[in-house]
Scaffold this active site. Structure first.
Site, PDB file in Angstrom:
ATOM      1  N   ASP A  53       0.735  -1.348   0.141  1.00 20.58           N
ATOM      2  CA  ASP A  53       0.002   0.064  -0.010  1.00 20.58           C
ATOM      3  C   ASP A  53       0.768   1.322  -0.156  1.00 20.58           C
ATOM      4  O   ASP A  53       2.084   1.363   0.491  1.00 20.58           O
ATOM      5  CB  ASP A  53      -0.825   0.071   1.211  1.00 20.58           C
ATOM      6  CG  ASP A  53      -1.930   0.862   1.132  1.00 20.58           C
ATOM      7  OD1 ASP A  53      -2.339   1.363  -0.107  1.00 20.58           O
ATOM      8  OD2 ASP A  53      -2.716   1.222   2.138  1.00 20.58           O
ATOM      9  N   ASN A 101     -11.147  -2.580  -4.901  1.00 24.15           N
ATOM     10  CA  ASN A 101     -10.445  -1.705  -5.913  1.00 24.15           C
ATOM     11  C   ASN A 101     -11.260  -1.327  -7.146  1.00 24.15           C
ATOM     12  O   ASN A 101     -10.755  -0.137  -7.576  1.00 24.15           O
ATOM     13  CB  ASN A 101      -8.969  -1.989  -6.273  1.00 24.15           C
ATOM     14  CG  ASN A 101      -8.091  -2.191  -4.969  1.00 24.15           C
ATOM     15  OD1 ASN A 101      -7.095  -2.898  -4.807  1.00 24.15           O
ATOM     16  ND2 ASN A 101      -8.323  -1.118  -4.017  1.00 24.15           N
TER      17      ASN A 101
HETATM   18  C1  IPE Z   1      -5.496  -2.671  -0.110  1.00 23.02           C
HETATM   19  O1  IPE Z   1      -5.040  -1.189  -0.217  1.00 23.02           O
HETATM   20  C2  IPE Z   1      -5.143  -3.429  -1.535  1.00 23.02           C
HETATM   21  C3  IPE Z   1      -4.128  -3.576  -2.079  1.00 23.02           C
HETATM   22  C4  IPE Z   1      -2.896  -3.167  -1.784  1.00 23.02           C
HETATM   23  C5  IPE Z   1      -4.164  -4.007  -3.535  1.00 23.02           C
HETATM   24  P1  IPE Z   1      -5.872  -0.276  -0.499  1.00 23.02           P
HETATM   25  O2  IPE Z   1      -5.571   1.047  -0.572  1.00 23.02           O
HETATM   26  O3  IPE Z   1      -7.110  -0.525  -1.352  1.00 23.02           O
HETATM   27  O4  IPE Z   1      -6.856  -0.421   1.143  1.00 23.02           O
HETATM   28  P2  IPE Z   1      -7.866   0.477   1.845  1.00 23.02           P
HETATM   29  O5  IPE Z   1      -8.900   1.032   0.859  1.00 23.02           O
HETATM   30  O6  IPE Z   1      -7.010   1.728   2.396  1.00 23.02           O
HETATM   31  O7  IPE Z   1      -8.565  -0.154   3.023  1.00 23.02           O
HETATM   32  C1  IPE Z   2      -1.722   0.147  -3.291  1.00 23.17           C
HETATM   33  O1  IPE Z   2      -1.570   1.531  -3.227  1.00 23.17           O
HETATM   34  C2  IPE Z   2      -2.156  -0.235  -4.698  1.00 23.17           C
HETATM   35  C3  IPE Z   2      -3.345  -0.568  -4.902  1.00 23.17           C
HETATM   36  C4  IPE Z   2      -4.366  -0.742  -4.257  1.00 23.17           C
HETATM   37  C5  IPE Z   2      -3.699  -0.958  -6.478  1.00 23.17           C
HETATM   38  P1  IPE Z   2      -2.871   2.893  -3.451  1.00 23.17           P
HETATM   39  O2  IPE Z   2      -3.140   3.005  -4.582  1.00 23.17           O
HETATM   40  O3  IPE Z   2      -3.829   2.380  -2.173  1.00 23.17           O
HETATM   41  O4  IPE Z   2      -1.975   4.102  -2.477  1.00 23.17           O
HETATM   42  P2  IPE Z   2      -2.635   4.682  -1.497  1.00 23.17           P
HETATM   43  O5  IPE Z   2      -3.005   4.158  -0.513  1.00 23.17           O
HETATM   44  O6  IPE Z   2      -3.626   5.432  -2.260  1.00 23.17           O
HETATM   45  O7  IPE Z   2      -1.330   5.781  -1.034  1.00 23.17           O
HETATM   46 MG    MG Z   3      -4.314   2.230  -0.241  1.00 16.46          MG
END
Ligand code: IPE
Ligand code: IPE
Ligand code: MG
Length: 273
Positions: A53, A101
């Site tokens: 993340d 997502n």
């Molecule tokens: C978790 O991250 C999913 C992945 C890393 C693929 P998210 O960014 O989607 O999680 P939330 O929404 O903060 O819980």
């Molecule tokens: C994780 O990074 C990747 C996916 C969930 C695809 P994020 O896109 O959630 O990054 P933040 O949490 O917005 O920084």
């Molecule tokens: Mg995230």
């Protein structure tokens, strides 16, 4: 007597003080090589799972579009798998795209899918040579055709590899996975292949996408947030959780060592004493 018990409980003394969550050591002063040697002497987790993340925040901080963060995150995933294999980790599961997502803006989802295909196609031969066996867990029925084709190709091309087993969680959600396992078991019950009252934990496990993969010992979440976000909720029932404040594109081999070192200092009791 009662007063003593309460005052011990609320002062944090007694049982809790005797049993810290893990021995505190200052690893920040150690250089990467000595940390690597130290971690190598300890018991390694057999399976490390990572919630990668922080790509979006990383991009935002550099005034780049979110997709640049995802591209950097993709490169980082390859680097960390290689590092993990190098230190002797056998199984890894990486959270790439969750069932939730899809709620992101259309352009981001589309961009993410293209990045995935691009990575699989461009780096395919490297991965094959490298000895990583790639498997995708998650639903495969909602992915665009070109993504599915690339997945099937990478799974087939790496199926004889055994240096490190890498599960990529794509359109993956723990609740969805358990629901699909329940459907499969229900179908078998209707057909008379299994008695409902005979269903045990092992049956559920063996109907999950991770059937045959050992449960994760260590789940790392980067980006500082302390939640599981629907990742391996069945399998990580007794995993040790380590949250790293580092955003995924900045996560280094050293950060992985720090997480494993923390894992090695934990006292895993599995409900026992
Ligand atoms: C978790 O991250 C999913 C992945 C890393 C693929 P998210 O960014 O989607 O999680 P939330 O929404 O903060 O819980
Ligand atoms: C994780 O990074 C990747 C996916 C969930 C695809 P994020 O896109 O959630 O990054 P933040 O949490 O917005 O920084
Ligand atoms: Mg995230």
């Amino acid at each position: 007597m009662l007063r003593q018990v309460f005052s011990r409980l609320f002062s944090g003394a007694g049982r809790y003080a005797e049993r810290p969550a893990g021995r505190r050591v200052d690893n920040t002063v150690k250089d990467t090589d000595s940390l690597k040697a130290e971690v190598g002497r300890g018991k390694l987790p057999l399976h490390v799972a990572i919630i990668m993340d922080g790509n979006g925040r990383w991009a935002q901080r550099q005034r780049l579009p979110r997709l640049s963060g995802h591209a950097a995150g993709g490169k980082k995933a390859e680097e960390i798998v290689k590092f993990a294999q190098d230190i002797g980790i056998k199984h890894m599961t990486l959270y790439v795209f969750s069932t939730e997502n899809w709620r992101r803006p259309k352009d981001e989802v589309k961009g993410l899918m293209s990045l995935l295909v691009d990575m699989f196609e461009r780096r395919l031969e490297d991965l094959v040579d490298y000895g990583a066996r790639i498997r995708v867990i998650g639903r495969k029925d909602r992915l665009p055709q070109h993504v599915l084709r690339a997945i099937i190709k990478v799974e087939e091309r790496t199926q004889a590899n055994a240096k490190i087993f890498v599960n990529l969680a794509i359109d993956y959600g723990g609740r969805d996975e358990i629901s699909r396992a329940a459907q499969e078991l229900a179908k078998k019950a209707v057909l008379g292949e299994i008695l409902p009252e005979a269903i045990r934990e092992e049956h559920v496990s063996s109907h999950l996408d991770t059937a045959g993969v050992p449960d994760p010992d260590l789940v790392i979440r980067t980006g500082g947030e302390m939640r599981i976000s629907n990742f391996l909720i069945w399998q990580s029932a007794y995993a040790e959780l380590v949250v790293s404040p580092v955003l995924w594109p900045d996560f280094s081999g050293r950060d992985l060592l720090l997480a494993i070192s923390e894992y090695q200092r934990r006292d895993r009791r599995f409900g026992s004493v």
